[in-house]
Design an enzyme around this catalytic site. Sequence first.
Site, PDB file in Angstrom:
ATOM      1  N   ASP A 182      40.578  38.406  38.018  1.00  0.00           N
ATOM      2  CA  ASP A 182      39.389  38.556  37.185  1.00  0.00           C
ATOM      3  C   ASP A 182      39.814  38.485  35.731  1.00  0.00           C
ATOM      4  O   ASP A 182      40.864  37.912  35.430  1.00  0.00           O
ATOM      5  CB  ASP A 182      38.685  39.851  37.569  1.00  0.00           C
ATOM      6  CG  ASP A 182      37.195  39.782  37.326  1.00  0.00           C
ATOM      7  OD1 ASP A 182      36.737  38.831  36.686  1.00  0.00           O
ATOM      8  OD2 ASP A 182      36.488  40.694  37.771  1.00  0.00           O
ATOM      9  N   HIS A 186      36.950  40.258  43.580  1.00  0.00           N
ATOM     10  CA  HIS A 186      37.434  40.106  42.201  1.00  0.00           C
ATOM     11  C   HIS A 186      38.484  41.190  42.035  1.00  0.00           C
ATOM     12  O   HIS A 186      38.163  42.369  42.169  1.00  0.00           O
ATOM     13  CB  HIS A 186      36.331  40.437  41.191  1.00  0.00           C
ATOM     14  CG  HIS A 186      35.219  39.443  41.121  1.00  0.00           C
ATOM     15  ND1 HIS A 186      34.139  39.609  40.273  1.00  0.00           N
ATOM     16  CD2 HIS A 186      35.016  38.275  41.761  1.00  0.00           C
ATOM     17  CE1 HIS A 186      33.320  38.573  40.414  1.00  0.00           C
ATOM     18  NE2 HIS A 186      33.818  37.749  41.301  1.00  0.00           N
TER      19      HIS A 186
HETATM   20  C1  DNO Z   1      31.928  39.243  34.476  1.00  0.00           C
HETATM   21  C2  DNO Z   1      31.482  38.860  35.816  1.00  0.00           C
HETATM   22  C3  DNO Z   1      29.994  39.037  35.984  1.00  0.00           C
HETATM   23  C4  DNO Z   1      29.542  38.524  37.338  1.00  0.00           C
HETATM   24  C5  DNO Z   1      28.067  38.708  37.590  1.00  0.00           C
HETATM   25  C6  DNO Z   1      27.693  38.271  38.983  1.00  0.00           C
HETATM   26  O1  DNO Z   1      32.886  38.717  33.984  1.00  0.00           O
HETATM   27  O2  DNO Z   1      32.214  39.461  36.817  1.00  0.00           O
HETATM   28  O3  DNO Z   1      29.359  38.349  34.962  1.00  0.00           O
HETATM   29  O4  DNO Z   1      29.816  37.161  37.410  1.00  0.00           O
HETATM   30  O5  DNO Z   1      27.688  40.016  37.427  1.00  0.00           O
HETATM   31  O6  DNO Z   1      26.343  37.943  39.029  1.00  0.00           O
END
Ligand code: DNO
Length: 355
Positions: A317, A272
């Site tokens: 992200d 990410h």
């Molecule tokens: C937030 C995400 C998290 C991630 C979880 C994985 O935006 O990066 O919610 O998906 O922590 O389990």
Amino acid sequence: MQMTLRWYGSKFDTVTLKQIRQIPGVTGVISTLYDSVPGEAWEMEDILNLKKEIEAAGLKLVGIESVNIHDAIKVGTPDRDKYIDNYILTLERLGQADIHMVCYNFMPVFDWTRTELARMRPDGSTVLAYTQEAIDKLNPEEMFASIAGDVNGSILPGWEPERMARVKELFEIYKDVDDEKLFENLKYFLERIMPVCDKYDINMAIHPDDPAWSVFGLPRIIINKENIHRMMKMVDNPHNGVTFCSGSYGTNLQNDLPDMIRSLKGRIHFAHVRNLKFNSPTDFEESAHLSSDGTFDMYEIMLALYDIGFTGPIRPDHGRMIWDEVAMPGYGLYDRALGATYLNGLWEAIEKSHK
Ligand code: DNO
């Protein structure tokens, strides 16, 4: 690397697969059964339907984010095996459906934490932000209430209203769980699931705790280089790897992101990549992906991924909310599409300059 976008499914996402397909260089999505309940085994039919829908749009379902972990497993209660058995069943079915990457987290009570979901930046965009001062002043329910008006009609992962209604009870069940206990429970879980991961070649990619320190007094362990290496050594199997999330590890300015990436060669199963802008060490906001808009050197992050021969899925992200889009905070189309394009540009330049 394979550029992807996270997609919550047609029932929950404002972004369509058709739109994702039109972002240059995005060939896959990372998705989930968003209404699945942690602890229950996923049905094969639901997995195949999700996959079919994504493939019909000309994309590939590259991995799952997340298969969430039931609290009994994190707390280590006597009934945890029943939930781990269900998790194994889900993994088996994902493997049979030819899906080989699963992102999950081991954070107690909440997933990620932010204190604002729509902080206005000078350019008029709004972003997710965090201040330690706000956390220190509020209890979790007050915090949930304070951000609830900014969710744009969406359900935030880990902050589901049903969960928030049980928040006191959840804190109670974690009261004897400290960092050591959490490590022990993670080890127990990983040891039990590794055989099925070996059988179906499933890469488990633990997501870091976000922010990368304890909030509301809860233990948090996936926060820095030392702890991730401890986690990988305690169950030393290549399928036991990480989601390298620059925005989560990066919340702690002590974490040297390129150095962490280089130390994780072969064990980063998912990336990410996003930027943060720090206003002080305890106040940060989620900027655009571009290096100059935030605090991190995004070129150095991508270069480190290139240097370790990263070939896995990557996604931009959280994006800013721009151009009047109304979507789940962090998960609109426009700024994530800009992020994907920028990361692809960096990658192309790095690749070509290494030829
Ligand atoms: C937030 C995400 C998290 C991630 C979880 C994985 O935006 O990066 O919610 O998906 O922590 O389990």
